[in-house]
Design an enzyme around this catalytic site. Structure first.
Site, mmCIF file in Angstrom:
data_model
loop_
_atom_site.group_PDB
_atom_site.id
_atom_site.type_symbol
_atom_site.label_atom_id
_atom_site.label_comp_id
_atom_site.label_asym_id
_atom_site.label_seq_id
_atom_site.Cartn_x
_atom_site.Cartn_y
_atom_site.Cartn_z
ATOM 1 N N LYS A 41 0.832 -1.149 0.124
ATOM 2 C CA LYS A 41 0.080 -0.060 0.009
ATOM 3 C C LYS A 41 0.900 1.157 -0.047
ATOM 4 O O LYS A 41 1.806 1.160 0.516
ATOM 5 C CB LYS A 41 -1.033 -0.095 1.328
ATOM 6 C CG LYS A 41 -2.193 -0.939 1.207
ATOM 7 C CD LYS A 41 -3.101 -0.592 2.535
ATOM 8 C CE LYS A 41 -3.919 -1.717 2.724
ATOM 9 N NZ LYS A 41 -4.562 -1.527 3.688
ATOM 10 N N ARG A 90 -17.081 -3.873 11.362
ATOM 11 C CA ARG A 90 -18.041 -2.859 11.376
ATOM 12 C C ARG A 90 -19.396 -3.227 10.708
ATOM 13 O O ARG A 90 -20.471 -3.097 11.021
ATOM 14 C CB ARG A 90 -17.562 -1.854 10.425
ATOM 15 C CG ARG A 90 -16.493 -1.028 10.807
ATOM 16 C CD ARG A 90 -15.907 -0.066 10.111
ATOM 17 N NE ARG A 90 -15.135 -0.972 8.838
ATOM 18 C CZ ARG A 90 -14.262 -0.598 8.151
ATOM 19 N NH1 ARG A 90 -13.922 0.659 7.867
ATOM 20 N NH2 ARG A 90 -13.664 -1.434 7.150
HETATM 21 O O1 PNS Z 1 -6.020 -2.013 8.564
HETATM 22 P P1 PNS Z 1 -5.834 -2.777 7.674
HETATM 23 O O2 PNS Z 1 -4.990 -2.538 6.288
HETATM 24 O O3 PNS Z 1 -7.147 -3.618 7.295
HETATM 25 O O4 PNS Z 1 -4.709 -4.171 8.393
HETATM 26 C C1 PNS Z 1 -4.556 -5.246 7.800
HETATM 27 C C2 PNS Z 1 -3.643 -6.142 8.536
HETATM 28 C C3 PNS Z 1 -2.465 -5.103 9.175
HETATM 29 C C4 PNS Z 1 -4.211 -6.484 9.909
HETATM 30 C C5 PNS Z 1 -3.241 -7.220 7.900
HETATM 31 O O5 PNS Z 1 -2.726 -6.757 6.293
HETATM 32 C C6 PNS Z 1 -1.935 -7.988 8.193
HETATM 33 O O6 PNS Z 1 -1.974 -8.830 9.260
HETATM 34 N N1 PNS Z 1 -0.580 -7.926 7.692
HETATM 35 C C7 PNS Z 1 0.512 -8.700 7.961
HETATM 36 C C8 PNS Z 1 0.970 -9.643 7.003
HETATM 37 C C9 PNS Z 1 0.051 -10.837 7.401
HETATM 38 O O7 PNS Z 1 0.182 -11.586 8.540
HETATM 39 N N2 PNS Z 1 -0.512 -11.688 6.395
HETATM 40 C C10 PNS Z 1 -1.289 -12.870 6.830
HETATM 41 C C11 PNS Z 1 -2.537 -12.988 7.223
HETATM 42 S S1 PNS Z 1 -3.643 -12.103 6.156
#
Ligand code: PNS
Length: 159
Positions: A41, A90
């Site tokens: 992102k 939500r």
């Molecule tokens: O606020 P967001 O962008 O919806 O948060 C998303 C988040 C940070 C919770 C998610 O992208 C994440 O856990 N990223 C870390 C990478 C990871 O562990 N990926 C595997 C699980 S999907």
């Protein structure tokens, strides 16, 4: 010590996030709000800015820490010796994506639980993207994000 991790992009933190932070912090010993250092992102606020905005917003919450992480969430949770990932839900539209992430994380780390908290109804429409969209075009963002960071968000679009 019962540590919960609340992960996200927080670009920027909204009052919906704040509601989850305040409620989650009451049911654990320590809540770590973990800001994702994302390589996919393109955030509006830099990592340092997002951490700073969060630190100011949670100043009144005694057992809340702000941190950042990269890589897999479950690895970060284990490194912090935490037991629970906390997520806000939500609307039904959040569910499928959140379920997928929770099940994937459960597969990778069965000892780590994901707990879902239903968002406050007043913020169920709210997202960081909506706040940015409003602020970009001069809309009123009062009441949507913590008051102490309003100027920062408005000023970001003046530059
Ligand atoms: O606020 P967001 O962008 O919806 O948060 C998303 C988040 C940070 C919770 C998610 O992208 C994440 O856990 N990223 C870390 C990478 C990871 O562990 N990926 C595997 C699980 S999907």
């Amino acid at each position: 010590m019962n540590t919960f991790i609340y992960p996200g992009s927080f670009d920027p933190v909204t009052n919906g996030h704040m509601d989850i932070i305040e409620r989650a912090s009451k049911i654990c010993d320590k809540l770590i709000v973990a800001v994702l250092i994302s390589h996919n992102k393109q955030p509006l606020f830099t990592m340092d800015e997002r951490v700073d905005l969060l630190k100011r917003a949670v100043g009144h919450c005694k057992n809340v820490e702000i941190d950042c992480f990269s890589g897999l969430l479950v690895d970060y949770v284990a490194e912090k010796e935490a037991s629970v990932i906390i997520k806000g839900l939500r609307a039904v539209s959040d569910f499928e994506y959140e379920l997928q992430m929770a099940l994937l994380n459960q597969k990778m780390a069965p000892d780590i639980e994901t707990l879902f908290m239903m968002s406050n109804i007043n913020y169920s429409f709210l997202s960081s993207s909506m706040v940015k969209e409003l602020a970009r075009y001069g809309g009123n963002i009062k009441g949507l994000i913590p008051e102490c960071i309003e100027e920062d968000v408005i000023n970001k679009f003046k530059k």
